[in-house]
Scaffold this motif. Structure first.
Motif, PDB file in Angstrom:
ATOM      1  N   ILE A   1      -6.902  14.249  23.795  1.00 41.89           N
ATOM      2  CA  ILE A   1      -6.880  14.039  22.353  1.00 41.89           C
ATOM      3  C   ILE A   1      -6.859  12.541  22.002  1.00 41.89           C
ATOM      4  CG2 ILE A   1      -4.360  14.266  22.116  1.00 41.89           C
ATOM      5  CD1 ILE A   1      -6.890  15.810  19.775  1.00 41.89           C
ATOM      6  N   ARG A   2      -6.145  11.745  22.805  1.00 44.03           N
ATOM      7  CA  ARG A   2      -6.091  10.304  22.536  1.00 44.03           C
ATOM      8  C   ARG A   2      -7.493   9.691  22.632  1.00 44.03           C
ATOM      9  NH1 ARG A   2      -2.628   5.962  22.651  1.00 44.03           N
ATOM     10  NH2 ARG A   2      -0.828   7.275  23.016  1.00 44.03           N
ATOM     11  N   GLU A   3      -8.215  10.111  23.666  1.00 40.37           N
ATOM     12  CA  GLU A   3      -9.577   9.604  23.867  1.00 40.37           C
ATOM     13  C   GLU A   3     -10.474   9.959  22.667  1.00 40.37           C
ATOM     14  OE1 GLU A   3     -12.534  10.438  27.375  1.00 40.37           O
ATOM     15  OE2 GLU A   3     -10.491  10.250  28.190  1.00 40.37           O
ATOM     16  N   CYS A   4     -10.332  11.202  22.174  1.00 42.94           N
ATOM     17  CA  CYS A   4     -11.126  11.658  21.020  1.00 42.94           C
ATOM     18  C   CYS A   4     -10.845  10.795  19.795  1.00 42.94           C
ATOM     19  CB  CYS A   4     -10.756  13.094  20.646  1.00 42.94           C
ATOM     20  SG  CYS A   4     -11.510  14.318  21.656  1.00 42.94           S
ATOM     21  N   LEU A   5      -9.548  10.615  19.505  1.00 47.30           N
ATOM     22  CA  LEU A   5      -9.180   9.876  18.293  1.00 47.30           C
ATOM     23  C   LEU A   5      -9.558   8.406  18.414  1.00 47.30           C
ATOM     24  CD1 LEU A   5      -5.740  11.573  17.553  1.00 47.30           C
ATOM     25  CD2 LEU A   5      -7.834  11.788  16.221  1.00 47.30           C
ATOM     26  N   GLU A   6      -9.374   7.830  19.605  1.00 48.00           N
ATOM     27  CA  GLU A   6      -9.742   6.416  19.783  1.00 48.00           C
ATOM     28  C   GLU A   6     -11.243   6.219  19.627  1.00 48.00           C
ATOM     29  OE1 GLU A   6      -6.017   4.781  22.471  1.00 48.00           O
ATOM     30  OE2 GLU A   6      -7.967   5.078  23.468  1.00 48.00           O
ATOM     31  N   GLU A   7     -12.002   7.204  20.126  1.00 44.40           N
ATOM     32  CA  GLU A   7     -13.454   7.127  19.964  1.00 44.40           C
ATOM     33  C   GLU A   7     -13.824   7.175  18.476  1.00 44.40           C
ATOM     34  OE1 GLU A   7     -15.799   6.626  22.219  1.00 44.40           O
ATOM     35  OE2 GLU A   7     -17.436   6.839  20.758  1.00 44.40           O
ATOM     36  N   ALA A   8     -13.154   8.080  17.744  1.00 46.13           N
ATOM     37  CA  ALA A   8     -13.496   8.265  16.331  1.00 46.13           C
ATOM     38  C   ALA A   8     -13.056   7.088  15.471  1.00 46.13           C
ATOM     39  CB  ALA A   8     -12.880   9.561  15.817  1.00 46.13           C
ATOM     40  N   TYR A   9     -11.876   6.541  15.761  1.00 43.20           N
ATOM     41  CA  TYR A   9     -11.325   5.536  14.846  1.00 43.20           C
ATOM     42  C   TYR A   9     -11.421   4.099  15.353  1.00 43.20           C
ATOM     43  CZ  TYR A   9      -9.685   9.425  12.085  1.00 43.20           C
ATOM     44  OH  TYR A   9      -9.650  10.558  11.317  1.00 43.20           O
ATOM     45  N   PHE A  10     -11.567   3.900  16.661  1.00 43.14           N
ATOM     46  CA  PHE A  10     -11.607   2.528  17.193  1.00 43.14           C
ATOM     47  C   PHE A  10     -12.981   2.124  17.710  1.00 43.14           C
ATOM     48  CE2 PHE A  10      -6.836   2.815  18.536  1.00 43.14           C
ATOM     49  CZ  PHE A  10      -6.477   2.827  17.197  1.00 43.14           C
ATOM     50  N   HIS A  11     -13.676   3.021  18.382  1.00 43.75           N
ATOM     51  CA  HIS A  11     -14.862   2.600  19.139  1.00 43.75           C
ATOM     52  C   HIS A  11     -16.194   3.005  18.538  1.00 43.75           C
ATOM     53  CE1 HIS A  11     -11.856   1.549  21.965  1.00 43.75           C
ATOM     54  NE2 HIS A  11     -11.580   2.794  22.327  1.00 43.75           N
ATOM     55  N   THR A  12     -16.160   3.823  17.484  1.00 44.22           N
ATOM     56  CA  THR A  12     -17.428   4.275  16.939  1.00 44.22           C
ATOM     57  C   THR A  12     -18.209   3.077  16.363  1.00 44.22           C
ATOM     58  OG1 THR A  12     -18.389   5.907  15.462  1.00 44.22           O
ATOM     59  CG2 THR A  12     -16.404   4.903  14.698  1.00 44.22           C
ATOM     60  N   PRO A  13     -19.549   3.115  16.455  1.00 46.13           N
ATOM     61  CA  PRO A  13     -20.351   1.931  16.096  1.00 46.13           C
ATOM     62  C   PRO A  13     -20.184   1.481  14.640  1.00 46.13           C
ATOM     63  CG  PRO A  13     -21.701   3.593  17.187  1.00 46.13           C
ATOM     64  CD  PRO A  13     -20.374   4.211  16.968  1.00 46.13           C
ATOM     65  N   THR A  14     -19.711   2.369  13.758  1.00 46.17           N
ATOM     66  CA  THR A  14     -19.592   1.971  12.352  1.00 46.17           C
ATOM     67  C   THR A  14     -18.291   1.227  12.056  1.00 46.17           C
ATOM     68  OG1 THR A  14     -18.723   4.177  11.889  1.00 46.17           O
ATOM     69  CG2 THR A  14     -21.061   3.824  11.467  1.00 46.17           C
ATOM     70  N   ILE A  15     -17.434   1.069  13.064  1.00 43.87           N
ATOM     71  CA  ILE A  15     -16.171   0.332  12.862  1.00 43.87           C
ATOM     72  C   ILE A  15     -16.464  -1.166  12.953  1.00 43.87           C
ATOM     73  CG2 ILE A  15     -13.882  -0.121  13.843  1.00 43.87           C
ATOM     74  CD1 ILE A  15     -13.896   2.637  12.738  1.00 43.87           C
ATOM     75  N   ASP A  16     -16.005  -1.895  11.966  1.00 41.68           N
ATOM     76  CA  ASP A  16     -16.142  -3.352  11.990  1.00 41.68           C
ATOM     77  C   ASP A  16     -15.038  -3.905  12.896  1.00 41.68           C
ATOM     78  OD1 ASP A  16     -16.215  -6.050  11.554  1.00 41.68           O
ATOM     79  OD2 ASP A  16     -16.610  -5.872   9.398  1.00 41.68           O
TER      80      ASP A  16
END
Lengths: 234, 182
Positions: B101-116
């Motif tokens: 779950i941590r990996e999922c959330l980090e991908e969604a909120y930290f690493h996704t390309p739309t994150i500045d």
């Protein structure tokens, strides 16, 4: 020695040739025995047991079991049909079969059997195993989430110099199909397509050709699997 | 005699199954004659106001709100039906099962390309938000479910035939082509 063997399948009188398997003899007489791992022209592995029939009270994989004179085969009986359905359900929960996202949906033999058996929900709990999509050279992909270990690829896909491109690795629940990426890349286009087409599910995929056939024109959209073999009882 | 009551909900789904309910076209006029809708996004009734005969659930359970909602449906509905692949086996949301779950959330909120990258890293964790579950659960792993209508979405014909069969108390004729998993 006579060249015609007489057997019955669910009480229906059938003729068979020596050396034929029960499944082959049934098909020749217009009777479909559901099967999954078997592929026409390849040596049957007898690995999935979907084609199980009962002969003399004993359970036999009809794709490997040879016919003999006077044999009485039970196939389309409620308990065997339920067992076949249970095997298909087991295969669904043992992998991650996300049909809505799958390139093979509509042409998938596992799915087609589930449709034929009217599977609404598996009776077993979903396992959600952790599997990966693996690269298989320049032409192919191995979607391990969908592999049912039928071994068709291991038996049927070879290079020009007769090297196996796919092979089983480990045993039991650890078992998986391994692909040699270099050999897979060297497969000519026709054989790369063959690898995809022989895979009953959406595990072996030729890159960049998915979803080519529209919904409604796929293999099992209109008619159930086996309907090309079945002839009505006369 | 009062009309049978239907309620519907979309849990971890995309509302596609609800669209498929609406896809019964002009038969919807017949449906309105035959049944009464209670809690459902179709009529926007937010809470159960009377006992319900048939509950249609779209989507599986991916967070605590889904579970709460599903349990309240089970408590209020005589018959509960899992509608669609997500309700039956988790569906596309369940593709995250197996990923921590941590990996999922980090991908969604930290690493996704739309994150500045210049923005502060924020993982939503307000107590007002439902808690995300360790994996996505098929509904029948949370509460007992009576019937299943597979498909992504199930065809309008399947939904219609199932409802009519239930209302008339007759077995559902599952002719080939009604069951689809895609």
């Amino acid at each position: 020695m006579s060249n015609i063997i007489k057997i019955t399948i669910d009480g229906r009188e059938c003729t068979a040739r020596p050396g034929q398997t029960v499944l082959e003899a049934a098909a020749a007489n217009g009777i479909y025995i559901p099967s999954l791992c078997r592929f026409e022209g390849l040596k049957p592995a007898g690995s999935c047991r979907v084609c199980t029939v009962r002969v003399g009270g004993r359970y036999q994989a009809s794709c490997t079991f040879p016919v003999s004179e006077g044999m009485a085969v039970e196939s389309a009986v409620p308990d065997l049909e339920d067992m076949r359905k249970a095997i298909v359900e087991m295969l669904f929960v043992e992998g991650n079969h996300m049909c809505p996202t799958c390139e093979k949906s509509g042409n998938c033999e596992l799915q087609a059997l589930a449709y034929r058996f009217r599977m609404l929900v598996p009776r077993f709990p979903y396992l959600f195993p952790k599997k990966a999509v693996e690269p298989a050279g320049s032409k192919l992909l191995m979607e391990q989430n969908r592999c049912i270990k039928c071994l068709r690829c291991a038996t049927g896909i070879r290079t020009k110099d007769n090297k196996k491109v796919f092979g089983p690795l480990h045993r039991s629940v650890e078992k998986k199909l391994f692909v040699d990426p270099a050999l897979a890349s060297a497969l000519p286009e026709r054989w790369a397509r063959k690898a995809m087409d022989r895979c009953p599910v959406g595990c072996i995929l030729r890159k960049e050709v998915g979803f080519a056939v529209p919904v409604g024109r796929r293999k099992y959209d209109k008619a159930p699997i086996g309907s090309d073999i079945e002839k009505p009882r006369s | 005699m009062s009309k049978p009551v239907i309620a519907t909900a979309s849990l971890a789904g995309c509302f596609g199954c609800h669209m498929s309910i609406l896809d019964i076209d002009e038969r919807i006029l017949q449906l309105v004659e035959l049944v009464e809708f209670n809690k459902s996004p179709i009529d926007d009734i937010k809470t159960f106001t009377k006992p319900v005969d048939i509950g249609l659930i779209e989507g599986g359970c991916c967070n605590s709100e889904n579970v709460e909602n599903l349990r309240s449906f089970r408590a209020n509905c005589k018959i509960l039906i899992s509608v669609g692949e997500c309700a039956i086996m988790g569906g596309l949301p369940a593709m995250r099962n197996g990923i921590p779950i941590r990996e999922c959330l980090e991908e969604a909120y930290f690493h996704t390309p739309t994150i500045d990258p210049a923005d502060p890293r924020i993982m939503p964790h307000d107590e007002e938000l439902p808690v995300i579950l360790d994996r996505v659960y098929p509904n029948h792993e949370i509460v007992p479910v009576d019937y299943y209508l597979p498909g992504c979405p199930p065809s309008a014909d399947l939904i219609w035939k199932a409802l009519v069969a239930l209302l008339e108390g007759k077995p559902l004729d599952l002719s080939y082509g009604l069951i689809k998993f895609d």
